[in-house]
Design a protein around this motif. Structure first.
Motif, PDB file in Angstrom:
ATOM      1  N   PHE A  14       0.969  -1.164  -0.022  1.00 47.68           N
ATOM      2  CA  PHE A  14       0.066  -0.160   0.009  1.00 47.68           C
ATOM      3  C   PHE A  14       0.760   1.202  -0.007  1.00 47.68           C
ATOM      4  CE2 PHE A  14      -2.105   3.343   2.328  1.00 47.68           C
ATOM      5  CZ  PHE A  14      -3.269   3.743   1.536  1.00 47.68           C
ATOM      6  N   ASN A  15       1.843   1.333   0.928  1.00 48.97           N
ATOM      7  CA  ASN A  15       2.780   2.336   0.960  1.00 48.97           C
ATOM      8  C   ASN A  15       3.570   2.667  -0.341  1.00 48.97           C
ATOM      9  OD1 ASN A  15       1.876   2.697   3.606  1.00 48.97           O
ATOM     10  ND2 ASN A  15       3.498   1.863   4.480  1.00 48.97           N
ATOM     11  N   GLU A  16       3.859   1.628  -0.980  1.00 43.71           N
ATOM     12  CA  GLU A  16       4.584   1.796  -2.314  1.00 43.71           C
ATOM     13  C   GLU A  16       3.615   2.273  -3.364  1.00 43.71           C
ATOM     14  OE1 GLU A  16       8.037   1.448  -4.695  1.00 43.71           O
ATOM     15  OE2 GLU A  16       7.969   1.065  -2.557  1.00 43.71           O
ATOM     16  N   MET A  17       2.369   1.709  -3.264  1.00 44.18           N
ATOM     17  CA  MET A  17       1.436   2.315  -4.196  1.00 44.18           C
ATOM     18  C   MET A  17       1.094   3.742  -4.060  1.00 44.18           C
ATOM     19  SD  MET A  17       0.925  -0.279  -6.342  1.00 44.18           S
ATOM     20  CE  MET A  17      -0.550   0.498  -7.235  1.00 44.18           C
ATOM     21  N   GLN A  18       0.905   4.191  -2.842  1.00 41.23           N
ATOM     22  CA  GLN A  18       0.833   5.702  -2.639  1.00 41.23           C
ATOM     23  C   GLN A  18       1.915   6.340  -3.070  1.00 41.23           C
ATOM     24  OE1 GLN A  18      -2.168   6.883  -1.467  1.00 41.23           O
ATOM     25  NE2 GLN A  18      -2.788   4.782  -1.698  1.00 41.23           N
ATOM     26  N   ALA A  19       3.293   6.005  -2.872  1.00 41.84           N
ATOM     27  CA  ALA A  19       4.385   6.612  -3.436  1.00 41.84           C
ATOM     28  C   ALA A  19       4.305   6.945  -4.922  1.00 41.84           C
ATOM     29  CB  ALA A  19       5.770   6.106  -2.934  1.00 41.84           C
ATOM     30  N   LEU A  20       4.027   5.701  -5.539  1.00 44.29           N
ATOM     31  CA  LEU A  20       4.214   5.831  -7.079  1.00 44.29           C
ATOM     32  C   LEU A  20       2.844   6.777  -7.649  1.00 44.29           C
ATOM     33  CD1 LEU A  20       5.195   4.317  -9.608  1.00 44.29           C
ATOM     34  CD2 LEU A  20       3.405   2.532  -9.118  1.00 44.29           C
ATOM     35  N   LYS A  21       1.731   6.469  -6.881  1.00 43.79           N
ATOM     36  CA  LYS A  21       0.523   7.253  -7.267  1.00 43.79           C
ATOM     37  C   LYS A  21       1.015   8.987  -7.174  1.00 43.79           C
ATOM     38  CE  LYS A  21      -3.815   8.624  -5.815  1.00 43.79           C
ATOM     39  NZ  LYS A  21      -5.055   8.483  -4.719  1.00 43.79           N
ATOM     40  N   LYS A  22       1.770   9.104  -6.052  1.00 41.32           N
ATOM     41  CA  LYS A  22       2.188  10.662  -5.737  1.00 41.32           C
ATOM     42  C   LYS A  22       3.038  10.947  -6.842  1.00 41.32           C
ATOM     43  CE  LYS A  22       4.456  13.805  -2.467  1.00 41.32           C
ATOM     44  NZ  LYS A  22       4.898  13.818  -1.100  1.00 41.32           N
ATOM     45  N   THR A  23       4.101  10.201  -7.280  1.00 46.48           N
ATOM     46  CA  THR A  23       5.254  10.474  -8.199  1.00 46.48           C
ATOM     47  C   THR A  23       4.612  10.733  -9.497  1.00 46.48           C
ATOM     48  OG1 THR A  23       6.849   9.204  -7.074  1.00 46.48           O
ATOM     49  CG2 THR A  23       7.309   9.694  -9.435  1.00 46.48           C
ATOM     50  N   LEU A  24       3.471  10.035 -10.129  1.00 47.26           N
ATOM     51  CA  LEU A  24       2.907   9.730 -11.238  1.00 47.26           C
ATOM     52  C   LEU A  24       2.204  11.054 -11.203  1.00 47.26           C
ATOM     53  CD1 LEU A  24       1.728   6.093 -11.896  1.00 47.26           C
ATOM     54  CD2 LEU A  24       3.474   7.436 -13.227  1.00 47.26           C
ATOM     55  N   THR A  25       1.698  11.694 -10.238  1.00 49.80           N
ATOM     56  CA  THR A  25       0.675  12.831 -10.298  1.00 49.80           C
ATOM     57  C   THR A  25       1.520  14.132 -10.370  1.00 49.80           C
ATOM     58  OG1 THR A  25      -0.859  11.976  -8.740  1.00 49.80           O
ATOM     59  CG2 THR A  25      -0.825  14.247  -8.987  1.00 49.80           C
ATOM     60  N   GLN A  26       2.863  13.987  -9.881  1.00 49.88           N
ATOM     61  CA  GLN A  26       3.705  15.084  -9.775  1.00 49.88           C
ATOM     62  C   GLN A  26       4.477  15.197 -10.975  1.00 49.88           C
ATOM     63  OE1 GLN A  26       6.609  14.403  -6.445  1.00 49.88           O
ATOM     64  NE2 GLN A  26       5.225  15.592  -5.043  1.00 49.88           N
ATOM     65  N   GLN A  27       4.480  14.115 -11.932  1.00 48.67           N
ATOM     66  CA  GLN A  27       5.173  13.955 -13.137  1.00 48.67           C
ATOM     67  C   GLN A  27       4.235  14.846 -14.054  1.00 48.67           C
ATOM     68  OE1 GLN A  27       6.045   9.919 -13.930  1.00 48.67           O
ATOM     69  NE2 GLN A  27       8.000  10.175 -13.005  1.00 48.67           N
ATOM     70  N   ASN A  28       2.906  14.781 -14.170  1.00 46.66           N
ATOM     71  CA  ASN A  28       1.846  15.257 -14.825  1.00 46.66           C
ATOM     72  C   ASN A  28       1.571  16.768 -14.587  1.00 46.66           C
ATOM     73  OD1 ASN A  28       1.860  12.831 -16.378  1.00 46.66           O
ATOM     74  ND2 ASN A  28       0.569  12.182 -15.089  1.00 46.66           N
ATOM     75  N   GLU A  29       2.140  17.193 -13.581  1.00 43.75           N
ATOM     76  CA  GLU A  29       1.931  18.515 -12.949  1.00 43.75           C
ATOM     77  C   GLU A  29       2.507  19.580 -13.465  1.00 43.75           C
ATOM     78  OE1 GLU A  29       0.188  20.591  -8.982  1.00 43.75           O
ATOM     79  OE2 GLU A  29       1.456  18.379  -8.792  1.00 43.75           O
ATOM     80  N   ARG A  30       1.961  20.633 -13.830  1.00 45.93           N
ATOM     81  CA  ARG A  30       2.729  21.980 -14.191  1.00 45.93           C
ATOM     82  C   ARG A  30       3.765  22.420 -13.281  1.00 45.93           C
ATOM     83  NH1 ARG A  30       2.688  27.446 -15.504  1.00 45.93           N
ATOM     84  NH2 ARG A  30       0.791  28.031 -14.306  1.00 45.93           N
ATOM     85  N   ARG A  31       4.782  22.918 -13.326  1.00 43.92           N
ATOM     86  CA  ARG A  31       5.827  23.411 -12.782  1.00 43.92           C
ATOM     87  C   ARG A  31       5.685  24.935 -12.753  1.00 43.92           C
ATOM     88  NH1 ARG A  31      11.395  19.830 -13.916  1.00 43.92           N
ATOM     89  NH2 ARG A  31      10.527  17.934 -13.347  1.00 43.92           N
ATOM     90  N   ILE A  32       5.664  25.601 -11.372  1.00 43.41           N
ATOM     91  CA  ILE A  32       5.843  26.964 -11.372  1.00 43.41           C
ATOM     92  C   ILE A  32       7.169  27.456 -10.745  1.00 43.41           C
ATOM     93  CG2 ILE A  32       4.646  28.892 -10.050  1.00 43.41           C
ATOM     94  CD1 ILE A  32       2.813  27.179 -11.856  1.00 43.41           C
ATOM     95  N   GLY A  33       7.466  28.388 -11.470  1.00 47.33           N
ATOM     96  CA  GLY A  33       8.870  29.141 -11.129  1.00 47.33           C
ATOM     97  C   GLY A  33       8.733  30.128  -9.972  1.00 47.33           C
ATOM     98  N   ARG A  34       9.540  30.714  -9.830  1.00 47.44           N
ATOM     99  CA  ARG A  34       9.803  31.858  -8.640  1.00 47.44           C
ATOM    100  C   ARG A  34       9.076  32.971  -8.876  1.00 47.44           C
ATOM    101  NH1 ARG A  34      14.271  35.899  -7.978  1.00 47.44           N
ATOM    102  NH2 ARG A  34      14.317  36.487  -5.967  1.00 47.44           N
ATOM    103  N   ALA A  35       9.471  33.495 -10.164  1.00 43.16           N
ATOM    104  CA  ALA A  35       8.609  34.768 -10.548  1.00 43.16           C
ATOM    105  C   ALA A  35       7.357  34.548 -10.627  1.00 43.16           C
ATOM    106  CB  ALA A  35       9.409  35.174 -11.930  1.00 43.16           C
ATOM    107  N   GLU A  36       6.743  33.404 -11.234  1.00 43.07           N
ATOM    108  CA  GLU A  36       5.404  33.182 -11.383  1.00 43.07           C
ATOM    109  C   GLU A  36       4.593  32.972 -10.042  1.00 43.07           C
ATOM    110  OE1 GLU A  36       2.055  30.707 -13.728  1.00 43.07           O
ATOM    111  OE2 GLU A  36       4.023  30.290 -13.984  1.00 43.07           O
ATOM    112  N   PHE A  37       5.470  32.405  -9.129  1.00 45.09           N
ATOM    113  CA  PHE A  37       4.637  32.108  -7.655  1.00 45.09           C
ATOM    114  C   PHE A  37       4.595  33.480  -6.877  1.00 45.09           C
ATOM    115  CE2 PHE A  37       5.570  29.264  -3.722  1.00 45.09           C
ATOM    116  CZ  PHE A  37       4.258  29.417  -3.313  1.00 45.09           C
TER     117      PHE A  37
END
Length: 89
Positions: A14-37
């Motif tokens: 279960f813990n491994e699946m949660q870590a994998l899910k979080k990684t996959l979500t982050q890989q598909n998520e847009r990145r925000i730089g310092r100036a935009e933040f």
């Protein structure tokens, strides 16, 4: 295999699946730089840097020389700031 070993194995899976899910979500998520933040928070980038040093916001992730935060974190931070600044009735 005893019940405790089975439970430990299921918990580890279960813990491994949660870590994998979080990684996959982050890989598909847009990145925000310092100036935009900083712009989204309506502050200067230097103010953002000070707040990071104070521990108010998390340190950015690094990709080579680029620093970034994931959009989900930025949005939750902006919403929290908006909520804090509202006057209570």
């Amino acid at each position: 295999m005893g019940e405790k070993e089975k439970d430990d194995l299921l918990r580890a899976i279960f813990n491994e699946m949660q870590a994998l899910k979080k990684t996959l979500t982050q890989q598909n998520e847009r990145r925000i730089g310092r100036a935009e933040f900083a712009k989204l928070l309506n502050i200067e980038p230097e103010t953002l840097d000070a707040r990071i040093r104070d521990g108010r916001y998390i340190k950015p992730f690094k990709d080579g020389r680029k620093s970034y935060w994931f959009n989900s974190y930025v949005q939750s931070t902006v919403l929290d700031v908006g909520t804090e600044n509202k006057a209570t009735s």
